[in-house]
Design an enzyme around this catalytic site. Structure first.
Site, PDB file in Angstrom:
ATOM      1  N   TRP A  30      21.542  -1.754 -39.735  1.00 43.57           N
ATOM      2  CA  TRP A  30      21.511  -1.084 -41.053  1.00 43.57           C
ATOM      3  C   TRP A  30      21.406   0.249 -41.094  1.00 43.57           C
ATOM      4  O   TRP A  30      21.954   1.015 -42.102  1.00 43.57           O
ATOM      5  CB  TRP A  30      20.466  -1.740 -41.852  1.00 43.57           C
ATOM      6  CG  TRP A  30      18.770  -1.652 -41.394  1.00 43.57           C
ATOM      7  CD1 TRP A  30      18.398  -2.692 -40.696  1.00 43.57           C
ATOM      8  CD2 TRP A  30      18.406  -0.416 -41.461  1.00 43.57           C
ATOM      9  NE1 TRP A  30      17.093  -2.126 -40.276  1.00 43.57           N
ATOM     10  CE2 TRP A  30      16.800  -0.766 -40.470  1.00 43.57           C
ATOM     11  CE3 TRP A  30      18.214   0.955 -41.830  1.00 43.57           C
ATOM     12  CZ2 TRP A  30      16.028   0.072 -40.290  1.00 43.57           C
ATOM     13  CZ3 TRP A  30      17.396   1.617 -41.683  1.00 43.57           C
ATOM     14  CH2 TRP A  30      15.895   1.357 -40.949  1.00 43.57           C
ATOM     15  N   ASN A  31      20.953   0.792 -40.034  1.00 46.60           N
ATOM     16  CA  ASN A  31      20.582   2.367 -40.148  1.00 46.60           C
ATOM     17  C   ASN A  31      21.851   3.419 -40.229  1.00 46.60           C
ATOM     18  O   ASN A  31      21.703   4.385 -40.783  1.00 46.60           O
ATOM     19  CB  ASN A  31      19.740   2.837 -39.113  1.00 46.60           C
ATOM     20  CG  ASN A  31      19.838   2.446 -37.747  1.00 46.60           C
ATOM     21  OD1 ASN A  31      21.027   1.826 -37.548  1.00 46.60           O
ATOM     22  ND2 ASN A  31      19.187   3.259 -36.941  1.00 46.60           N
TER      23      ASN A  31
ATOM     24  N   LYS B  94      28.913  -9.086 -37.053  1.00 46.72           N
ATOM     25  CA  LYS B  94      27.894  -9.320 -37.810  1.00 46.72           C
ATOM     26  C   LYS B  94      27.027  -8.444 -38.267  1.00 46.72           C
ATOM     27  O   LYS B  94      26.250  -7.644 -37.637  1.00 46.72           O
ATOM     28  CB  LYS B  94      26.926 -10.344 -37.212  1.00 46.72           C
ATOM     29  CG  LYS B  94      26.035 -11.001 -38.157  1.00 46.72           C
ATOM     30  CD  LYS B  94      24.775 -11.372 -37.264  1.00 46.72           C
ATOM     31  CE  LYS B  94      23.671 -11.873 -38.621  1.00 46.72           C
ATOM     32  NZ  LYS B  94      23.216 -10.511 -39.431  1.00 46.72           N
TER      33      LYS B  94
ATOM     34  N   GLY C  87      20.381  -2.395 -31.992  1.00 45.37           N
ATOM     35  CA  GLY C  87      19.145  -2.707 -32.713  1.00 45.37           C
ATOM     36  C   GLY C  87      17.822  -2.646 -31.905  1.00 45.37           C
ATOM     37  O   GLY C  87      17.833  -1.906 -30.768  1.00 45.37           O
ATOM     38  N   SER C  88      16.791  -3.406 -31.988  1.00 41.66           N
ATOM     39  CA  SER C  88      15.561  -3.360 -31.398  1.00 41.66           C
ATOM     40  C   SER C  88      15.697  -3.856 -30.075  1.00 41.66           C
ATOM     41  O   SER C  88      16.218  -4.904 -29.604  1.00 41.66           O
ATOM     42  CB  SER C  88      14.365  -4.009 -32.342  1.00 41.66           C
ATOM     43  OG  SER C  88      14.379  -5.477 -32.015  1.00 41.66           O
TER      44      SER C  88
ATOM     45  N   GLU D 215      22.162  -1.381 -27.098  1.00 44.84           N
ATOM     46  CA  GLU D 215      21.962   0.062 -27.662  1.00 44.84           C
ATOM     47  C   GLU D 215      20.610  -0.417 -28.321  1.00 44.84           C
ATOM     48  O   GLU D 215      20.597  -0.780 -29.423  1.00 44.84           O
ATOM     49  CB  GLU D 215      22.813   0.838 -28.508  1.00 44.84           C
ATOM     50  CG  GLU D 215      24.254   1.066 -28.033  1.00 44.84           C
ATOM     51  CD  GLU D 215      24.098   2.019 -27.040  1.00 44.84           C
ATOM     52  OE1 GLU D 215      22.950   2.811 -26.796  1.00 44.84           O
ATOM     53  OE2 GLU D 215      24.886   2.214 -26.061  1.00 44.84           O
ATOM     54  N   LEU D 216      19.476  -0.137 -27.848  1.00 45.70           N
ATOM     55  CA  LEU D 216      18.023  -0.383 -28.214  1.00 45.70           C
ATOM     56  C   LEU D 216      17.077   0.659 -28.494  1.00 45.70           C
ATOM     57  O   LEU D 216      17.641   1.883 -28.881  1.00 45.70           O
ATOM     58  CB  LEU D 216      17.511  -1.499 -27.023  1.00 45.70           C
ATOM     59  CG  LEU D 216      18.421  -2.475 -26.562  1.00 45.70           C
ATOM     60  CD1 LEU D 216      17.660  -3.313 -25.380  1.00 45.70           C
ATOM     61  CD2 LEU D 216      18.684  -3.538 -27.749  1.00 45.70           C
TER      62      LEU D 216
ATOM     63  N   CYS E 247      17.533   5.318 -33.587  1.00 45.99           N
ATOM     64  CA  CYS E 247      16.953   5.424 -32.620  1.00 45.99           C
ATOM     65  C   CYS E 247      16.558   6.486 -31.564  1.00 45.99           C
ATOM     66  O   CYS E 247      16.130   6.646 -30.565  1.00 45.99           O
ATOM     67  CB  CYS E 247      17.895   4.277 -31.660  1.00 45.99           C
ATOM     68  SG  CYS E 247      18.201   2.883 -32.357  1.00 45.99           S
TER      69      CYS E 247
ATOM     70  N   GLU F 261       8.293   2.923 -31.563  1.00 47.56           N
ATOM     71  CA  GLU F 261       9.323   3.509 -32.494  1.00 47.56           C
ATOM     72  C   GLU F 261       8.588   3.799 -33.823  1.00 47.56           C
ATOM     73  O   GLU F 261       8.416   2.997 -34.271  1.00 47.56           O
ATOM     74  CB  GLU F 261      10.716   3.010 -32.592  1.00 47.56           C
ATOM     75  CG  GLU F 261      11.794   3.823 -31.702  1.00 47.56           C
ATOM     76  CD  GLU F 261      13.166   2.808 -32.024  1.00 47.56           C
ATOM     77  OE1 GLU F 261      12.972   1.591 -32.257  1.00 47.56           O
ATOM     78  OE2 GLU F 261      13.957   3.630 -31.809  1.00 47.56           O
TER      79      GLU F 261
HETATM   80  C1  SIN Z   1      21.298   5.166 -33.422  1.00 49.66           C
HETATM   81  O1  SIN Z   1      20.293   5.734 -33.895  1.00 49.66           O
HETATM   82  O2  SIN Z   1      21.116   3.959 -33.253  1.00 49.66           O
HETATM   83  C2  SIN Z   1      22.464   6.202 -33.481  1.00 49.66           C
HETATM   84  C3  SIN Z   1      22.413   7.384 -33.704  1.00 49.66           C
HETATM   85  C4  SIN Z   1      23.577   8.211 -33.604  1.00 49.66           C
HETATM   86  O3  SIN Z   1      24.775   7.543 -33.167  1.00 49.66           O
HETATM   87  O4  SIN Z   1      23.585   9.612 -33.380  1.00 49.66           O
END
Ligand code: SIN
Length: 486
Positions: A156-157, A180, A234-235, A256-257, A290, A387
């Protein structure tokens, strides 16, 4: 509030095999985190819908993967152009469902579109090899073939850019995808499908199943025999579960965690620059990325000066609804995120942290939280180890280079790290010694489609962006050709 130039971008059905499918069963209520208002009801796709989408994606793969790269590239290019033409509307949809300020949302749309532009070009340059032969009557070669259907789960971010960062290289390589999106932010994903359809991307190539049954849909995307590769942002906790599920069918996986980014400031740094970039990396998307700075380490001789300047910069940020002019900090995504800030803060204060500014829920109420600056942070505090994912900057001090590098590396995460110094030798030394997939010296801004983004240790597997970001969507085939008369 939502005035779209093109209201038909507001889609609320799932997109499967080029058709908009509304479900008879439940619907997801999409909430504006700024106001708490319900803004849309989106078809709540189920496990069976995901399986259906995988079936269609597998069928579409036959033609799509055989289409010359240049033709696929032309369709992707058209998609990219339509996204840019509609950037303002897509940004508005994102601000509405995710909360980030409109200017930041439009920035994400352009960032996301960049992946489509880049991979539309890159797919024309993915080469095999001719290998010097080992026998006169044989020829040896490798070539690259699209891996197949790709299952994607996106967060969602970044409701737009994390989709395009996965889908663009996959589609460019000749794969088909089933995505998804997070159930909290499906509108951005569905609007992307609307534009893909207008661009002429064939039915079944790009599918979006928006559903609240994350576990059920996740099981399909990680375990279906017709999904060849799975990719997730995600996490770390959820990534481990999904990775284990992928093992049942030996899928290629990229993850990508989470991160726990250090931001190190040495006493020879340009302090004003360091402060500006610290604010940019800490408070981007209300601290919900992240790669947001998580642990600020300042050399003790400059700590008072740095902290005073950081306080001034934080005070200048406007906290407001994302549609308000000048908004820099929007709301957190939901109530649980606000509660997490309360917990982290209470833990830090109980262990000796001091509040310089902020430290409370914001007077705007709901999901708004005051941008906060804490000092006297110690390694035993929760916010030094997990985090934060919110607008709390936590400052520690250090004495020596060795001490701070050890501290920075003392975490299971290894996504992004930042440091500021004017000593060229130290720049190279620290860059080599930090156990992170991304290091940023004298800058806090690095995100771009042309370079790899990926974590070490428990921050992930594989990279997205750059030439690395397309590699995993191909299999390498070795062809040993015999029977050649010389
Ligand atoms: C992320 O935080 O998952 C992506 C950040 C970015 O692409 O700059």
């Amino acid at each position: 509030m939502l005035k779209l130039k093109d209201p038909t971008l507001f889609r609320t059905e799932n997109y499967i095999n080029g058709e908009w499918k509304s479900t008879d069963h439940d619907q997801i209520e999409v909430i504006n985190p700024s106001t708490g208002d319900a803004i849309a009801k989106v078809s709540d796709g189920k496990k069976a819908d995901a399986a259906l989408a995988v079936g269609f994606a597998a069928k579409a793969f036959r033609n799509w993967s055989r289409m010359p790269a240049k033709e696929r590239a032309n369709l992707l290019r058209k998609w990219y152009e339509l996204i840019l033409e509609n950037a303002e509307d897509l940004g508005r949809l994102m601000t509405l469902e995710q909360g980030k300020p409109l200017a930041e949302a439009i920035g994400e749309i352009k960032y996301g579109a960049g992946f489509i532009e880049f991979y539309a070009e890159e797919c024309k340059r993915v080469m095999g090899d001719i290998i010097p032969t080992i026998a006169a009557d044989r020829r040896l070669m490798t070539y690259k073939q699209a891996i197949g259907v790709v299952g994607c789960i996106t967060p969602w971010n970044f409701p737009n850019a994390m989709i395009t960062r996965k889908a663009a290289p996959a589609l460019a390589a000749g794969c088909t995808v089933v995505i998804k999106p997070d159930p909290g932010t499906p509108l951005s994903a569905l609007a992307l499908c609307e534009l893909a359809e207008r661009a002429g991307i064939p039915a079944g190539v790009l599918n979006v199943v928006a559903g609240s049954d994350s576990q059920g849909i996740g099981e399909v995307l990680t375990q279906h025999k017709d999904v060849a590769k799975f990719t997730f942002t995600g996490s770390t906790a959820v990534g481990k579960i999904l990775m284990a599920q992928c093992a049942t069918t030996v899928k290629k996986v990229s993850l990508e965690l989470g991160g726990n980014a250090p931001f190190i400031v040495f006493d020879d740094a340009d302090i004003d620059e360091a402060v500006t970039h610290c604010v940019a990396t800490k408070f981007r998307n209300c601290g919900q990325t992240c790669v947001c700075t998580n642990r600020v380490y300042v050399q003790n001789t400059i700590a008072a000066n740095f902290t005073a300047k950081l306080k001034t910069a934080i005070t200048a940020m406007k906290v407001a609804d994302g549609f308000e002019d000048g908004a820099v900090i929007g709301p957190l995504i939901n109530r649980q995120a606000v509660e997490k800030m309360d917990t982290l803060l209470a833990d830090a204060l109980s262990k000796g942290a001091a509040i310089v500014i902020g430290g409370e829920r914001h007077e705007l109420g709901g999901c708004f939280y005051q941008p906060t600056l804490l000092t006297n942070i110690t390694d035993d505090m929760l916010l030094a180890n997990e985090e934060i994912f919110g607008p709390i900057a936590a400052v520690q001090t250090f004495a020596t280079e060795e001490e701070v590098v050890n501290k920075a590396n003392d975490t299971e995460f290894g996504l992004a790290a930042y440091f500021f110094t004017r000593d060229v030798g130290r720049v190279m030394r620290i860059s080599e010694n930090l156990e992170y997939g991304i290091v940023c010296s004298n800058s806090g801004v690095f995100s771009t489609e042309v370079a790899p983004f990926g974590g070490w240790k428990q921050s992930g597997i594989g990279s997205e962006g750059g030439k690395e970001g397309i590699a995993d969507f191909y299999e390498t085939k070795f062809h040993s050709m015999g029977g050649i008369n010389v």
